[in-house]
Enzyme design. Structure first.
Site, PDB file in Angstrom:
ATOM      1  N   SER A   1       0.849  -1.195   0.000  1.00  0.00           N
ATOM      2  CA  SER A   1       0.000   0.000   0.000  1.00  0.00           C
ATOM      3  C   SER A   1       0.879   1.236   0.000  1.00  0.00           C
ATOM      4  O   SER A   1       2.053   1.181   0.376  1.00  0.00           O
ATOM      5  CB  SER A   1      -0.887  -0.007   1.253  1.00  0.00           C
ATOM      6  OG  SER A   1      -1.549   1.226   1.434  1.00  0.00           O
TER       7      SER A   1
ATOM      8  N   TYR B   1      -2.714  -0.378  10.599  1.00  0.00           N
ATOM      9  CA  TYR B   1      -2.547  -0.866   9.228  1.00  0.00           C
ATOM     10  C   TYR B   1      -1.216  -0.398   8.654  1.00  0.00           C
ATOM     11  O   TYR B   1      -0.505  -1.164   7.989  1.00  0.00           O
ATOM     12  CB  TYR B   1      -3.712  -0.362   8.382  1.00  0.00           C
ATOM     13  CG  TYR B   1      -3.801  -0.958   6.997  1.00  0.00           C
ATOM     14  CD1 TYR B   1      -4.333  -2.231   6.801  1.00  0.00           C
ATOM     15  CD2 TYR B   1      -3.383  -0.236   5.870  1.00  0.00           C
ATOM     16  CE1 TYR B   1      -4.438  -2.767   5.517  1.00  0.00           C
ATOM     17  CE2 TYR B   1      -3.483  -0.768   4.596  1.00  0.00           C
ATOM     18  CZ  TYR B   1      -4.015  -2.028   4.429  1.00  0.00           C
ATOM     19  OH  TYR B   1      -4.113  -2.561   3.168  1.00  0.00           O
TER      20      TYR B   1
END
Length: 276
Positions: free
Chosen positions: A133, A146
């Protein structure tokens, strides 16, 4: 012979699109999910769909055994993709919550990858593609748990790429920004379990922003792309003779990569603070 790819997190979003996209290109796709009902749905669509839950090492072993039984003991590509979010300020995320997200987003990936590497070593080739990501190298507020898992994945992946350099195994990162998926919806149970926002010193900020983002449909994010944008990068990572070490997906990821190289930490902090 058809090329083979095992991918996780195929119940929806990026994984589901990638499963269909790679199959359309002639690959034999093993589309793993962590819930049996999703595996059954994919089998009805013609996929081989092993049950594989990153938090259950036994399913990782049995799922891989199922794949290798179909292929005769070989595997060309592993696409680690399945993950979940845990939104909330770092100070409000319980340690149990942080431990839980690492189990699924990091430790499970590591377990499966370690099981696959000997297979690829024995055949003399293979590719391990990690769906990371923009949050693997830029730390957005409210996403600390995250962010921590994706930073960990980036570190492990960069190290493996060097360690496996002479093995015939290529190790590749894909780094999406905003992509259409159900990650926000699927993060809600984890948020409700592990974040006591009502007793937080930042309660007013939760009410002003994060809760609305989680529970109210506001349409696509700015610069959001469909999951097929990730599939396109996966195709190149799997089929190119010289795949890139990392693939950026979406404008914010490209911009973030540039800013990370040219700006000071203080300058980046000032930009990110506006996202609160």
């Amino acid at each position: 012979m058809q090329k083979t790819i095992l991918m996780t997190g195929c119940s929806s979003g990026i994984g589901l699109d990638a499963a269909h996209g790679m199959r359309e290109r002639g690959w034999t796709v093993f589309a793993a999910c962590r819930q049996r009902v999703d595996c059954d749905r994919l089998r009805a669509q013609g996929f081989i769909s092993p049950l594989m839950d990153y938090t259950d090492a036994e399913t990782l072993r049995s799922g891989l055994d199922e794949v290798l039984e179909h292929t005769g003991g070989t595997l060309d590509v592993l696409f680690n993709n399945g993950a979940h979010g845990l939104p909330g300020a770092v100070e409000d995320v319980s340690t149990d919550g942080l431990r839980s997200i690492f189990e699924s987003n990091v430790f499970g990936w590591h377990e499966l990858t370690r099981n696959v590497i000997p297979v690829m070593r024995a055949q003399g080739h293979g590719r391990i593609v990690q769906n990371s990501s923009i949050l693997g190298f830029v730390s957005f507020p409210w996403r600390g748990a995250y962010v921590a898992t994706k930073h960990a994945i980036e570190g492990l992946t960069d190290t493996m790429r060097v360690e496996l350099r002479d093995s015939g195994i290529r190790v590749i990162l894909i780094e999406p920004g905003p992509v259409t998926s159900k990650i926000r919806e699927k993060a809600i149970p984890h948020f409700e379990k592990y974040v006591d926002w009502e007793n937080s010193a930042l309660r007013d900020r939760y009410e002003a922003s994060l809760l609305k983002r989680l529970y109210e449909s506001t349409g696509p994010d700015r610069f959001e792309l469909p999951a097929s944008a990730v599939t396109a990068k996966l195709v190149h990572a799997c089929e190119s003779r010289r795949p890139h070490p990392r693939y950026y997906v979406t404008v914010p990821t490209h911009v973030g990569g540039v800013l990370k190289r040219i700006l000071t930490t203080r300058a980046i902090d000032r930009i990110l603070a506006r996202l609160r």
